[in-house]
Design a protein around this motif. Structure first.
Motif, PDB file in Angstrom:
ATOM      1  N   GLU A  60    -114.480  52.889  25.632  1.00  0.00           N
ATOM      2  CA  GLU A  60    -114.856  52.687  24.238  1.00  0.00           C
ATOM      3  C   GLU A  60    -114.767  54.046  23.546  1.00  0.00           C
ATOM      4  O   GLU A  60    -114.740  55.084  24.200  1.00  0.00           O
ATOM      5  N   ASN A  61    -114.715  54.043  22.210  1.00  0.00           N
ATOM      6  CA  ASN A  61    -114.534  55.282  21.459  1.00  0.00           C
ATOM      7  C   ASN A  61    -113.280  56.026  21.930  1.00  0.00           C
ATOM      8  O   ASN A  61    -113.297  57.229  22.212  1.00  0.00           O
ATOM      9  N   VAL A  62    -112.184  55.284  22.022  1.00  0.00           N
ATOM     10  CA  VAL A  62    -110.901  55.841  22.464  1.00  0.00           C
ATOM     11  C   VAL A  62    -110.347  56.758  21.375  1.00  0.00           C
ATOM     12  O   VAL A  62    -110.477  56.486  20.181  1.00  0.00           O
ATOM     13  N   ALA A  63    -109.729  57.855  21.779  1.00  0.00           N
ATOM     14  CA  ALA A  63    -109.133  58.794  20.826  1.00  0.00           C
ATOM     15  C   ALA A  63    -108.084  58.087  19.968  1.00  0.00           C
ATOM     16  O   ALA A  63    -107.385  57.183  20.430  1.00  0.00           O
ATOM     17  N   LYS A  64    -107.973  58.499  18.708  1.00  0.00           N
ATOM     18  CA  LYS A  64    -107.080  57.832  17.758  1.00  0.00           C
ATOM     19  C   LYS A  64    -105.652  57.715  18.291  1.00  0.00           C
ATOM     20  O   LYS A  64    -105.010  56.666  18.148  1.00  0.00           O
ATOM     21  N   LYS A  65    -105.139  58.745  18.916  1.00  0.00           N
ATOM     22  CA  LYS A  65    -103.746  58.727  19.377  1.00  0.00           C
ATOM     23  C   LYS A  65    -103.527  57.759  20.534  1.00  0.00           C
ATOM     24  O   LYS A  65    -102.386  57.330  20.789  1.00  0.00           O
ATOM     25  N   ASP A  66    -104.585  57.375  21.229  1.00  0.00           N
ATOM     26  CA  ASP A  66    -104.459  56.527  22.413  1.00  0.00           C
ATOM     27  C   ASP A  66    -104.895  55.087  22.190  1.00  0.00           C
ATOM     28  O   ASP A  66    -104.617  54.227  23.033  1.00  0.00           O
ATOM     29  N   LYS A  67    -105.568  54.800  21.092  1.00  0.00           N
ATOM     30  CA  LYS A  67    -106.183  53.488  20.946  1.00  0.00           C
ATOM     31  C   LYS A  67    -105.159  52.386  20.665  1.00  0.00           C
ATOM     32  O   LYS A  67    -104.110  52.616  20.065  1.00  0.00           O
ATOM     33  N   ALA A  68    -105.497  51.178  21.130  1.00  0.00           N
ATOM     34  CA  ALA A  68    -104.648  50.003  20.898  1.00  0.00           C
ATOM     35  C   ALA A  68    -104.756  49.527  19.463  1.00  0.00           C
ATOM     36  O   ALA A  68    -103.920  48.762  18.996  1.00  0.00           O
ATOM     37  N   ASP A  69    -105.789  49.960  18.766  1.00  0.00           N
ATOM     38  CA  ASP A  69    -105.986  49.683  17.340  1.00  0.00           C
ATOM     39  C   ASP A  69    -106.079  48.189  17.046  1.00  0.00           C
ATOM     40  O   ASP A  69    -105.288  47.625  16.294  1.00  0.00           O
ATOM     41  N   PHE A  70    -107.098  47.543  17.640  1.00  0.00           N
ATOM     42  CA  PHE A  70    -107.328  46.125  17.370  1.00  0.00           C
ATOM     43  C   PHE A  70    -107.803  45.961  15.935  1.00  0.00           C
ATOM     44  O   PHE A  70    -108.869  46.435  15.562  1.00  0.00           O
ATOM     45  N   GLU A  71    -107.009  45.280  15.112  1.00  0.00           N
ATOM     46  CA  GLU A  71    -107.351  45.116  13.698  1.00  0.00           C
ATOM     47  C   GLU A  71    -107.430  43.660  13.261  1.00  0.00           C
ATOM     48  O   GLU A  71    -107.850  43.380  12.143  1.00  0.00           O
ATOM     49  N   SER A  72    -107.026  42.738  14.116  1.00  0.00           N
ATOM     50  CA  SER A  72    -107.067  41.328  13.726  1.00  0.00           C
ATOM     51  C   SER A  72    -107.282  40.458  14.949  1.00  0.00           C
ATOM     52  O   SER A  72    -106.889  40.818  16.070  1.00  0.00           O
ATOM     53  N   MET A  73    -107.892  39.307  14.727  1.00  0.00           N
ATOM     54  CA  MET A  73    -108.151  38.382  15.811  1.00  0.00           C
ATOM     55  C   MET A  73    -108.324  36.981  15.242  1.00  0.00           C
ATOM     56  O   MET A  73    -108.595  36.796  14.049  1.00  0.00           O
ATOM     57  N   LEU A  74    -108.143  35.987  16.087  1.00  0.00           N
ATOM     58  CA  LEU A  74    -108.441  34.609  15.720  1.00  0.00           C
ATOM     59  C   LEU A  74    -108.846  33.874  16.982  1.00  0.00           C
ATOM     60  O   LEU A  74    -108.613  34.329  18.102  1.00  0.00           O
ATOM     61  N   GLU A  75    -109.480  32.716  16.794  1.00  0.00           N
ATOM     62  CA  GLU A  75    -110.039  31.979  17.925  1.00  0.00           C
ATOM     63  C   GLU A  75    -109.569  30.542  17.907  1.00  0.00           C
ATOM     64  O   GLU A  75    -109.580  29.875  16.874  1.00  0.00           O
ATOM     65  N   GLY A  76    -109.153  30.056  19.079  1.00  0.00           N
ATOM     66  CA  GLY A  76    -108.825  28.654  19.270  1.00  0.00           C
ATOM     67  C   GLY A  76    -109.906  27.979  20.092  1.00  0.00           C
ATOM     68  O   GLY A  76    -110.947  28.572  20.387  1.00  0.00           O
ATOM     69  N   SER A  77    -109.663  26.748  20.507  1.00  0.00           N
ATOM     70  CA  SER A  77    -110.678  26.010  21.260  1.00  0.00           C
ATOM     71  C   SER A  77    -110.956  26.618  22.622  1.00  0.00           C
ATOM     72  O   SER A  77    -112.089  26.568  23.115  1.00  0.00           O
ATOM     73  N   ASP A  78    -109.936  27.216  23.247  1.00  0.00           N
ATOM     74  CA  ASP A  78    -110.129  27.763  24.590  1.00  0.00           C
ATOM     75  C   ASP A  78    -109.742  29.227  24.734  1.00  0.00           C
ATOM     76  O   ASP A  78    -109.769  29.772  25.833  1.00  0.00           O
ATOM     77  N   ALA A  79    -109.372  29.881  23.629  1.00  0.00           N
ATOM     78  CA  ALA A  79    -108.908  31.258  23.744  1.00  0.00           C
ATOM     79  C   ALA A  79    -109.196  32.055  22.480  1.00  0.00           C
ATOM     80  O   ALA A  79    -109.348  31.512  21.388  1.00  0.00           O
ATOM     81  N   VAL A  80    -109.262  33.365  22.662  1.00  0.00           N
ATOM     82  CA  VAL A  80    -109.352  34.317  21.562  1.00  0.00           C
ATOM     83  C   VAL A  80    -108.099  35.182  21.603  1.00  0.00           C
ATOM     84  O   VAL A  80    -107.697  35.663  22.672  1.00  0.00           O
ATOM     85  N   ASP A 126     -95.398  52.159   6.313  1.00  0.00           N
ATOM     86  CA  ASP A 126     -96.096  51.157   5.518  1.00  0.00           C
ATOM     87  C   ASP A 126     -96.541  49.960   6.351  1.00  0.00           C
ATOM     88  O   ASP A 126     -97.165  49.036   5.818  1.00  0.00           O
ATOM     89  N   PHE A 127     -96.234  49.958   7.650  1.00  0.00           N
ATOM     90  CA  PHE A 127     -96.503  48.785   8.481  1.00  0.00           C
ATOM     91  C   PHE A 127     -97.882  48.886   9.126  1.00  0.00           C
ATOM     92  O   PHE A 127     -98.188  49.841   9.836  1.00  0.00           O
ATOM     93  N   ASN A 128     -98.713  47.879   8.883  1.00  0.00           N
ATOM     94  CA  ASN A 128    -100.089  47.896   9.393  1.00  0.00           C
ATOM     95  C   ASN A 128    -100.652  46.474   9.337  1.00  0.00           C
ATOM     96  O   ASN A 128    -101.154  46.031   8.308  1.00  0.00           O
ATOM     97  N   ILE A 129    -100.550  45.725  10.438  1.00  0.00           N
ATOM     98  CA  ILE A 129    -101.035  44.352  10.485  1.00  0.00           C
ATOM     99  C   ILE A 129    -102.558  44.345  10.617  1.00  0.00           C
ATOM    100  O   ILE A 129    -103.109  44.864  11.582  1.00  0.00           O
ATOM    101  N   GLU A 138     -97.757  27.375  12.383  1.00  0.00           N
ATOM    102  CA  GLU A 138     -97.299  28.615  11.770  1.00  0.00           C
ATOM    103  C   GLU A 138     -98.359  29.705  11.912  1.00  0.00           C
ATOM    104  O   GLU A 138     -99.556  29.440  11.826  1.00  0.00           O
ATOM    105  N   TRP A 139     -97.868  30.930  12.124  1.00  0.00           N
ATOM    106  CA  TRP A 139     -98.726  32.109  12.147  1.00  0.00           C
ATOM    107  C   TRP A 139     -98.536  32.856  10.827  1.00  0.00           C
ATOM    108  O   TRP A 139     -97.429  32.944  10.308  1.00  0.00           O
ATOM    109  N   PHE A 140     -99.623  33.416  10.323  1.00  0.00           N
ATOM    110  CA  PHE A 140     -99.570  34.203   9.093  1.00  0.00           C
ATOM    111  C   PHE A 140    -100.106  35.605   9.401  1.00  0.00           C
ATOM    112  O   PHE A 140    -101.276  35.790   9.698  1.00  0.00           O
ATOM    113  N   PHE A 141     -99.203  36.579   9.341  1.00  0.00           N
ATOM    114  CA  PHE A 141     -99.560  37.973   9.597  1.00  0.00           C
ATOM    115  C   PHE A 141     -99.659  38.701   8.257  1.00  0.00           C
ATOM    116  O   PHE A 141     -98.739  38.640   7.446  1.00  0.00           O
ATOM    117  N   LEU A 142    -100.771  39.416   8.052  1.00  0.00           N
ATOM    118  CA  LEU A 142    -100.994  40.117   6.788  1.00  0.00           C
ATOM    119  C   LEU A 142    -100.803  41.617   6.985  1.00  0.00           C
ATOM    120  O   LEU A 142    -101.517  42.245   7.785  1.00  0.00           O
TER     121      LEU A 142
END
Length: 282
Positions: A60-80, A126-129, A138-142
């Motif tokens: 946790e508290n991973v350095a900026k250059k190394d982080k996976a940068d989780f910025e979005s998520m969604l949940e289904g009936s059996d998975a996240v 400029d790319f940042n999901i 359909e998936w909608f990526f912002l």
């Protein structure tokens, strides 16, 4: 939108820089943009657990250059599903977390993200999901417009999967400013054919570095027309980065929001946004 009420619902100790959340069955799932874990908060029991998403990197508290940068998520009936932002090459992965057996499947989104940049004419800087929604077909990526060219884009993905068999469509959106600072998409959630979103104002034209927080707004896109129905400023001091549905009753919808304070404070505040819409959503 007619009215909105924004209040603190609860505080979760042990999670910093919350960047996405979902809710179901009294459980709030959270991710942080500087952690490799999925967090699970039980509202009734007031307990927090966590599951490692990035194998062999239990930090946790991973350095900026190394982080996976989780910025979005969604949940289904059996998975996240958790998605990296794509703002750097090491942030181009998705994670499928099975809620039953707690196994993690890693998705290589490199080809998808490259295709998005090429097709929608989004430069790498400029790319940042920051938000992902799914309607069953359909998936909608912002894409968040906090880069030099303020590219707020909704990219629609159709096809068999997200790795090598898909078709793309895209729509550019012009979002309002808050006190002169341009806003950019920061998350979204679907209710029928409406895409409800939040957008934040940050005084820095970079998808990598943080800037001064200028506030957040809430809005809605009609997916049939691909047009914004309304936007409403809900704060001039908070950077909300996660949005999910909490409760629905007629024209009233309650959403949960999480805030990224751009600090290392080990606490996440969950807000409840009560919205009264002009029309009932079936």
């Amino acid at each position: 939108m007619k009215k909105f009420y924004l209040n603190i619902l609860l505080k979760i100790l042990g999670v910093s820089a919350a960047s996405g959340l979902t809710y179901s069955d009294e459980i709030i799932h959270l991710v942080s943009d500087n952690s490799n874990y999925l967090y699970n908060y039980n509202i009734k029991e007031k307990t927090l657990s966590k599951d490692l998403l990035v194998a062999d990197f239990p930090f946790e508290n991973v350095a900026k250059k190394d982080k996976a940068d989780f910025e979005s998520m969604l949940e289904g009936s059996d998975a996240v599903y958790v998605f990296g932002s794509g703002s750097e090459p090491n942030r181009e992965k998705g994670y499928h977390f099975n809620k039953i057996d707690k196994k993690v499947m890693v998705l290589d989104l490199g080809t998808l993200y490259m295709s998005m940049r090429d097709f929608a004419e989004i430069k790498p800087q400029d790319f940042n999901i920051e938000g992902v929604a799914y309607n069953g077909t359909e998936w909608f990526f912002l894409n968040r417009g906090n880069g030099p060219n303020n590219k707020n884009v909704v990219i629609t993905v159709q096809g068999a999967n997200l790795t090598d068999d898909f078709n793309l469509f895209y729509n550019d959106f012009e979002l309002p400013k808050i006190n002169g600072i341009q806003t950019g998409f920061s998350d979204a959630v679907l209710i029928e054919n409406k895409l409800f979103f939040i957008a934040t104002a940050e005084n820095n034209k970079s998808t990598y570095h943080d800037g001064a927080i200028g506030g957040s707004l809430f809005g809605c896109i009609d997916l049939k027309k691909m047009k914004i129905e309304f936007t409403e400023v809900i704060s001039t001091e908070h950077k909300f980065e996660g949005l999910t549905v909490y409760k629905r009753e007629g024209k009233k919808v309650s959403f949960l929001l999480c805030e990224d304070t751009d600090t290392d404070t080990q606490e996440s505040i969950i807000y409840q946004l009560d919205v009264e819409l002009k029309k009932r959503i079936k």
